[in-house]
Each structure stands twice: as structure tokens, then as C-alpha cells.
Design a protein around this motif. Structure first.
Motif, PDB file in Angstrom:
ATOM      1  N   PRO A  70      -0.200  32.812 -38.030  1.00 22.92           N
ATOM      2  CA  PRO A  70      -1.057  31.614 -38.044  1.00 22.92           C
ATOM      3  C   PRO A  70      -2.530  31.896 -37.777  1.00 22.92           C
ATOM      4  O   PRO A  70      -3.406  31.226 -38.336  1.00 22.92           O
ATOM      5  N   PHE A  71      -2.838  32.902 -36.928  1.00 20.75           N
ATOM      6  CA  PHE A  71      -4.244  33.167 -36.620  1.00 20.75           C
ATOM      7  C   PHE A  71      -4.976  33.823 -37.796  1.00 20.75           C
ATOM      8  O   PHE A  71      -6.198  33.948 -37.774  1.00 20.75           O
ATOM      9  N   ASN A  72      -4.239  34.230 -38.818  1.00 24.08           N
ATOM     10  CA  ASN A  72      -4.868  34.808 -40.012  1.00 24.08           C
ATOM     11  C   ASN A  72      -5.030  33.792 -41.140  1.00 24.08           C
ATOM     12  O   ASN A  72      -5.603  34.117 -42.183  1.00 24.08           O
ATOM     13  N   VAL A  73      -4.515  32.589 -40.940  1.00 24.96           N
ATOM     14  CA  VAL A  73      -4.470  31.598 -42.022  1.00 24.96           C
ATOM     15  C   VAL A  73      -5.165  30.307 -41.604  1.00 24.96           C
ATOM     16  O   VAL A  73      -4.938  29.806 -40.500  1.00 24.96           O
ATOM     17  N   ASP A  74      -5.990  29.778 -42.480  1.00 30.37           N
ATOM     18  CA  ASP A  74      -6.618  28.480 -42.258  1.00 30.37           C
ATOM     19  C   ASP A  74      -5.742  27.413 -42.911  1.00 30.37           C
ATOM     20  O   ASP A  74      -5.764  27.226 -44.125  1.00 30.37           O
ATOM     21  N   LYS A 131      -5.255  32.214 -30.179  1.00 33.13           N
ATOM     22  CA  LYS A 131      -6.014  31.752 -31.356  1.00 33.13           C
ATOM     23  C   LYS A 131      -6.374  32.907 -32.277  1.00 33.13           C
ATOM     24  O   LYS A 131      -6.450  32.747 -33.493  1.00 33.13           O
ATOM     25  N   SER A 132      -6.602  34.085 -31.709  1.00 35.57           N
ATOM     26  CA  SER A 132      -6.966  35.252 -32.523  1.00 35.57           C
ATOM     27  C   SER A 132      -5.865  36.298 -32.562  1.00 35.57           C
ATOM     28  O   SER A 132      -5.925  37.243 -33.346  1.00 35.57           O
ATOM     29  N   GLY A 133      -4.856  36.157 -31.695  1.00 34.75           N
ATOM     30  CA  GLY A 133      -3.761  37.120 -31.660  1.00 34.75           C
ATOM     31  C   GLY A 133      -4.168  38.472 -31.107  1.00 34.75           C
ATOM     32  O   GLY A 133      -3.501  39.472 -31.353  1.00 34.75           O
TER      33      GLY A 133
END
Length: 237
Positions: A70-74, A131-133
Motif C-alpha cells: 500500500p505504501f507504494n501505491v496511490d 506510511k512509508s514502510g
């Protein structure tokens, strides 16, 4: 009556599937509402699919598998997700990176792959940021209630890393800053992640140069230019 309700539900699902129209005859396309749901089109016929629990769909990925963390995808407005299928308190979903369930423990997190967790620890004074992993500085993570860790660590000679962040001449924050030794020109201190103190040793014949934050020739450091003088004189005799 029950049969009528079942028929209504089935009809609603069929209508939902029928409403999605394939933009192209073949390909994978995101759902407009749910971020971990997508459609696989073959000859213009859409088949509803889901990412593995914890992952979300990213249509821009060029690979066949377009599900990512999820933190890589908007996801934008696609905020809905499938029901969690987590297996333990450390893995609320089967896949992903998750904070420790105890909110006061901010430097430990868990990597979950298909429900199997692996405990991981951030280095130094860093905190895990969902949020950023990744592990980041505490003020970036902005987590509340974290217990202080690695405070007051000192070497045997009493050296402790300064609490203030260190910056280079260009104003960039130094992640692992160095500091000169007060009595030994051939030694220096360095602080891992700004907080874990270590004692460093220059190679033979070199001294620590505070101006360039590394070991250098003795003649380039005025206060240490004679540091190896006695050794050189002994070698001459």
C-alpha cells in the motif's frame, strides 16, 4: 422469503459485474471503489479478482502481477479493501509491514508474508513508519507514546552521542556523524544513526581530520602534525 433474498443478492452481484466494461479486450484494470480489487479482461469479458490480503492493485505496474504494498501505491479515492484475513496480532493482514501491536514499541515491526511474521528492528533511534514502510527519524514518523530507546548509551571512556542532529557544510543532515577523540589523534568517535556510539581507529600513519570528517595525513592537521614524530625517530635509529 429466504430464497427471494438470495436471488436478490445474486442478481446484485451479476449487475455489478455487468456494469464494468473492459476498456480494452485484454488486460487488468482497477476497480473504481476498492483498491485491492481489479478486473481481468479477456476478449472483452471481465473477471473479478482480488490482490492477496494486504496488497493493493496498481494498474501502472508493467509486470503481470500488479499487486504491491500500500505504501507504494496511490489509491486515491479507492479506499475500500477486502476484509482482513490476518492470522496473528502481529499480522493484521496476511501480507505487509506492520507496527508492533504495543504502541509504545516504535522501533520494532513485523514483515508478514502469507500470514507468516518475521520480527524486525530499526537501527539506532529510528522508528518504524507504516506510511512509508521504512524506518525513519522519530520526528518524521510522528508516532505518539513511544518509549525512549537507546538513550544514555556511553562508551567506557564516557563518550555519548550528542542529542542534537549533525549537519554538514551544505546543510545536509549527517546520518552517522563523526567526532574527534579529545586526547588521541589517531582515533575518533562515530555515531550509528546519530545515537549508537562507536570508537574508530585510523590506519597507521593517519590522524583524524575534523575538517573533512575522516582520517588524513598528519601534516594536514596542524594540532596532530607531530603525532607520529617519536615513532618516526625510533625507526630512524
Amino acid at each position: 422469503m429466504l430464497k427471494s433474498i438470495v436471488l436478490v443478492v445474486v442478481f446484485a452481484v451479476v449487475v455489478t459485474h455487468a456494469q464494468f466494461k473492459c476498456p480494452k479486450n485484454r488486460g487488468q484494470f482497477e476497480d473504481e471503489i476498492q483498491c485491492d480489487k481489479y478486473y481481468e479482461c479477456d476478449e472483452g469479458v471481465a473477471k473479478e479478482k482480488y490482490c492477496a490480503d494486504g496488497l493493493v492493485f496498481d494498474q501502472s505496474i508493467k509486470l503481470v502481477n500488479k499487486c504491491d504494498q500500500p505504501f507504494n501505491v496511490d489509491c486515491g479515492d479507492r479506499v475500500e479493501l477486502q476484509e482482513p484475513q490476518g492470522t496473528t496480532e502481529f499480522c493484521p493482514r496476511k501480507n505487509g509491514f506492520f507496527s508492533h501491536p504495543d504502541p509504545s514499541i516504535c522501533n520494532i515491526f513485523f514483515s508478514c508474508i502469507n500470514g507468516e511474521e518475521t520480527e524486525m528492528t530499526c537501527t539506532g533511534a529510528l522508528h518504524f513508519d507504516e506510511k512509508s514502510g521504512t524506518c525513519v527519524w522519530p520526528d518524521v514518523a510522528a508516532r505518539t507514546g513511544c518509549a525512549r530507546n537507546n538513550d544514555n548509551k556511553k562508551l567506557d571512556d564516557g563518550f555519548a552521542c550528542p542529542k542534537e542532529k549533525q549537519f554538514d557544510k551544505n546543510g545536509q543532515m549527517v546520518i552517522h556523524p563523526n567526532f574527534p577523540h579529545p586526547t588521541d589523534c589517531s582515533r575518533f568517535y562515530y555515531c550509528l544513526s546519530g545515537i549508537e556510539p562507536r570508537l574508530g581507529q585510523c590506519d597507521p600513519g593517519l590522524v583524524y581530520n575534523e575538517e573533512i570528517s575522516r582520517c588524513d595525513a598528519a601534516e594536514n592537521v596542524p594540532e596532530c602534525k607531530d603525532w607520529y614524530k617519536d615513532d618516526n625517530e625510533k625507526k630512524a635509529h
